[in-house]
Design a protein around this motif. Structure first.
Motif, PDB file in Angstrom:
ATOM      1  N   PRO A  98       0.807  -1.228   0.000  1.00 13.56           N
ATOM      2  CA  PRO A  98       0.000   0.000   0.000  1.00 13.56           C
ATOM      3  C   PRO A  98       0.840   1.279   0.000  1.00 13.56           C
ATOM      4  CG  PRO A  98      -0.908  -1.586   1.540  1.00 13.56           C
ATOM      5  CD  PRO A  98       0.416  -2.135   1.099  1.00 13.56           C
ATOM      6  N   LEU A  99       1.977   1.248   0.721  1.00 17.56           N
ATOM      7  CA  LEU A  99       2.856   2.420   0.740  1.00 17.56           C
ATOM      8  C   LEU A  99       3.495   2.651  -0.620  1.00 17.56           C
ATOM      9  CD1 LEU A  99       4.599   1.910   4.200  1.00 17.56           C
ATOM     10  CD2 LEU A  99       2.975   3.721   3.592  1.00 17.56           C
ATOM     11  N   HIS A 144       1.002   4.082  -3.042  1.00 15.86           N
ATOM     12  CA  HIS A 144       0.620   5.463  -2.756  1.00 15.86           C
ATOM     13  C   HIS A 144       1.769   6.452  -2.975  1.00 15.86           C
ATOM     14  CE1 HIS A 144      -1.635   8.738  -0.916  1.00 15.86           C
ATOM     15  NE2 HIS A 144      -0.584   9.014  -0.157  1.00 15.86           N
ATOM     16  N   HIS A 145       2.991   6.073  -2.562  1.00  9.74           N
ATOM     17  CA  HIS A 145       4.106   7.022  -2.573  1.00  9.74           C
ATOM     18  C   HIS A 145       4.986   6.933  -3.823  1.00  9.74           C
ATOM     19  CE1 HIS A 145       3.665   8.637   1.526  1.00  9.74           C
ATOM     20  NE2 HIS A 145       3.251   7.427   1.866  1.00  9.74           N
ATOM     21  N   THR A 153      -8.831  -6.421  -3.100  1.00 11.25           N
ATOM     22  CA  THR A 153      -7.716  -5.561  -3.499  1.00 11.25           C
ATOM     23  C   THR A 153      -8.149  -4.317  -4.265  1.00 11.25           C
ATOM     24  OG1 THR A 153      -6.198  -7.457  -3.548  1.00 11.25           O
ATOM     25  CG2 THR A 153      -5.517  -5.485  -4.738  1.00 11.25           C
ATOM     26  N   VAL A 156      -9.352  -1.734  -1.766  1.00 18.35           N
ATOM     27  CA  VAL A 156      -8.266  -1.144  -0.971  1.00 18.35           C
ATOM     28  C   VAL A 156      -7.452  -0.159  -1.807  1.00 18.35           C
ATOM     29  CG1 VAL A 156      -6.145  -1.639   0.307  1.00 18.35           C
ATOM     30  CG2 VAL A 156      -8.122  -3.148   0.557  1.00 18.35           C
ATOM     31  N   MET A 157      -7.165  -0.526  -3.057  1.00 22.75           N
ATOM     32  CA  MET A 157      -6.374   0.347  -3.925  1.00 22.75           C
ATOM     33  C   MET A 157      -7.104   1.663  -4.198  1.00 22.75           C
ATOM     34  SD  MET A 157      -4.821  -2.495  -6.573  1.00 22.75           S
ATOM     35  CE  MET A 157      -3.741  -1.363  -7.455  1.00 22.75           C
ATOM     36  N   LYS A 158      -8.413   1.591  -4.330  1.00 19.08           N
ATOM     37  CA  LYS A 158      -9.191   2.811  -4.527  1.00 19.08           C
ATOM     38  C   LYS A 158      -9.179   3.673  -3.272  1.00 19.08           C
ATOM     39  CE  LYS A 158     -13.800   4.418  -5.892  1.00 19.08           C
ATOM     40  NZ  LYS A 158     -15.184   4.002  -6.296  1.00 19.08           N
ATOM     41  N   TRP A 159      -9.222   3.020  -2.114  1.00 21.97           N
ATOM     42  CA  TRP A 159      -9.255   3.734  -0.840  1.00 21.97           C
ATOM     43  C   TRP A 159      -7.945   4.474  -0.560  1.00 21.97           C
ATOM     44  CZ3 TRP A 159      -7.008   2.004   4.094  1.00 21.97           C
ATOM     45  CH2 TRP A 159      -7.380   2.834   5.167  1.00 21.97           C
ATOM     46  N   ILE A 160      -6.803   3.861  -0.932  1.00 20.50           N
ATOM     47  CA  ILE A 160      -5.501   4.492  -0.664  1.00 20.50           C
ATOM     48  C   ILE A 160      -5.052   5.393  -1.809  1.00 20.50           C
ATOM     49  CG2 ILE A 160      -4.771   2.559   0.797  1.00 20.50           C
ATOM     50  CD1 ILE A 160      -2.991   1.627  -1.512  1.00 20.50           C
ATOM     51  N   HIS A 161      -5.898   5.569  -2.814  1.00 21.50           N
ATOM     52  CA  HIS A 161      -5.569   6.405  -3.975  1.00 21.50           C
ATOM     53  C   HIS A 161      -4.305   5.897  -4.675  1.00 21.50           C
ATOM     54  CE1 HIS A 161      -8.641   9.184  -2.595  1.00 21.50           C
ATOM     55  NE2 HIS A 161      -8.054   9.251  -1.413  1.00 21.50           N
ATOM     56  N   SER A 162      -4.329   4.616  -5.018  1.00 21.74           N
ATOM     57  CA  SER A 162      -3.184   3.977  -5.667  1.00 21.74           C
ATOM     58  C   SER A 162      -2.870   4.628  -7.010  1.00 21.74           C
ATOM     59  CB  SER A 162      -3.474   2.484  -5.877  1.00 21.74           C
ATOM     60  OG  SER A 162      -2.501   1.889  -6.700  1.00 21.74           O
TER      61      SER A 162
END
Length: 418
Positions: A12-13, A16-17, A311, A314-320
């Motif tokens: 997830p990091l 996102h980053h 998945t 989650v990817m949508k939630w963390i703004h992947s």
């Protein structure tokens, strides 16, 4: 299991980053190094089985001394071979992705760090092999888990602080190497192996002759069962289509995590199976295999469904920065890898005593699956990957591993021979 935890918490990091190109390159690093991973596993398992059979038999320290010394010579040769293979694969798969990218030099530097760290980690993996041979898998896993947890915190901190892909690569490889060195200090305390044996580099021709055939035969089999996935990731990346390559590179890492978690209960009893086979306790082996295959199947199915459905949310939630592959492609890919792994389970009684059947069929599976992916990727997209793996498994093996397993289960009077 611990490595899978690292994937789930670090991913997830990264999504996102890291930007799309850097995230894709990071996930590809593991795919590029698939040959080294397979080599590490095969050398470790082959020599740990030899140690396990020795422990289950005569417990001769002289023989153990010869085994550990020969293992070191094998490791040095295969480290150099892996460096050559990884360089070629890295250029083929990374270059189309990073070509024209503003920070391409950082990605290439991180790739070199990964390869140097892998070489050193490969050599210290011998210490885990010794523990596995003495059926101290729990001790080996415990140290792995502790060092990976520390590494998880440090790598997560580096990524969160946005120090860059180079520092993330350096941190992850340093922790992996440290874990292997810590295991070295534990071995003399819980096994019969003196500290003077641990770093020997001495080729024993008799030991080498026993090890060569199982290593190269099982490498072919493992490449067929593990190699198609990273090869597919590199083929997709080689197209230069970042929109397609990024989701699939991430999906391959998650799929590897599913496989690691699902097969962990099975892999944990392999040293015990080697010892029981050497002692002729075939009924015990049958019972172990049956129970662990059922558990593996449940974990595989649960992991595929959970990640396939959860998945994307989650990817949508963390703004992947990247997306996930479609659900049908994910499930088809998982089914293909499960069937491939199931064949390994069927052959476990033979592999445990370093008798490797059907390695030519495994090579056919790898070649056929890779060729089909190359031809079908453009017209069918990512569905081609899972479909190609399933077709290659069915055509190459033709249920032979299952028939051999049935032969083993109905006749438990003598050590099986392929």
């Amino acid at each position: 299991g611990a490595q899978s935890l690292q994937i789930f918490l670090i991913a997830p990091l990264i999504l996102h980053h890291f930007d799309q190109v850097t995230a894709t390159a990071w996930f590809l690093f593991s795919s590029i190094n698939f040959f080294g991973v397979i080599v590490i596993q095969r050398v470790m398992l082959t020599f740990s089985r030899m140690i396990g059979m020795q422990v289950g038999g005569t417990r001769g320290l002289v023989s153990l001394h010869h085994i550990t010394g020969t293992m070191g010579i094998f490791q040095i040769f295969l480290v150099l071979l892996n460096a050559l293979v990884a360089t070629v694969l890295g250029w083929f798969s990374l270059n189309p992705i990073v070509s024209g990218y503003k920070d391409s030099s950082q990605i290439w530097m991180a790739f070199c760090i990964f390869q140097a760290g892998s070489a050193l980690t490969f050599f210290v993996s011998r210490y885990h092999a010794i523990l596995m041979g003495f059926n101290a898998v729990a001790v080996s896993n415990r140290w792995n888990f502790c060092t990976l947890c520390v590494g998880l915190i440090l790598v997560a901190t580096v990524i969160f602080l946005e120090l860059g892909v180079v520092w993330a690569a350096l941190t992850s490889q340093a922790i992996a190497l440290t874990g292997g060195l810590l295991v070295r200090r534990v071995i003399p305390q819980i096994t019969e192996v003196p500290a003077s044996f641990l770093d020997e580099l001495r080729l024993d021709p008799a030991v080498a002759r026993q090890a060569i055939a199982p290593i190269w035969q099982s490498m072919i089999m493992q490449c067929a069962n593990m190699g198609v996935l990273p090869i597919a990731a590199m083929i997709v990346a080689g197209t230069g289509n970042i929109v397609l390559a990024a989701p699939f590179a991430f999906a391959t890492r998650l799929m590897s995590a599913v496989e690691q978690i699902a097969t962990a209960p099975f892999n944990s009893v392999q040293p015990l199976i080697s010892q029981q086979m050497a002692a002729g306790n075939l009924r015990t082996v049958h019972h172990l295999l049956h129970n662990r295959m059922i558990l593996m199947s449940i974990l595989y199915a649960g992991g595929l469904l959970t990640l396939g459905l959860g998945t994307p949310l989650v990817m949508k939630w963390i703004h992947s920065q990247i997306s996930f592959i479609d659900f049908p492609s994910w499930m088809l890919l998982g089914l293909g890898l499960f069937l491939s792994r199931l064949n390994i389970c069927f052959l476990a009684p033979y592999i445990s005593i370093n008798r490797i059947p059907f390695y030519w069929e495994s090579l056919l599976q790898l070649v056929l699956g890779t060729a089909l992916i190359c031809f079908l990727l453009k017209p069918f997209g990512l569905l081609a990957v899972g479909g190609a793996i399933i077709f290659a498994v069915v055509v190459s093996y033709r249920l032979q591993p299952y028939r051999l397993y049935r032969k083993f289960t109905v006749s438990e009077k003598e050590t099986p021979k392929p």
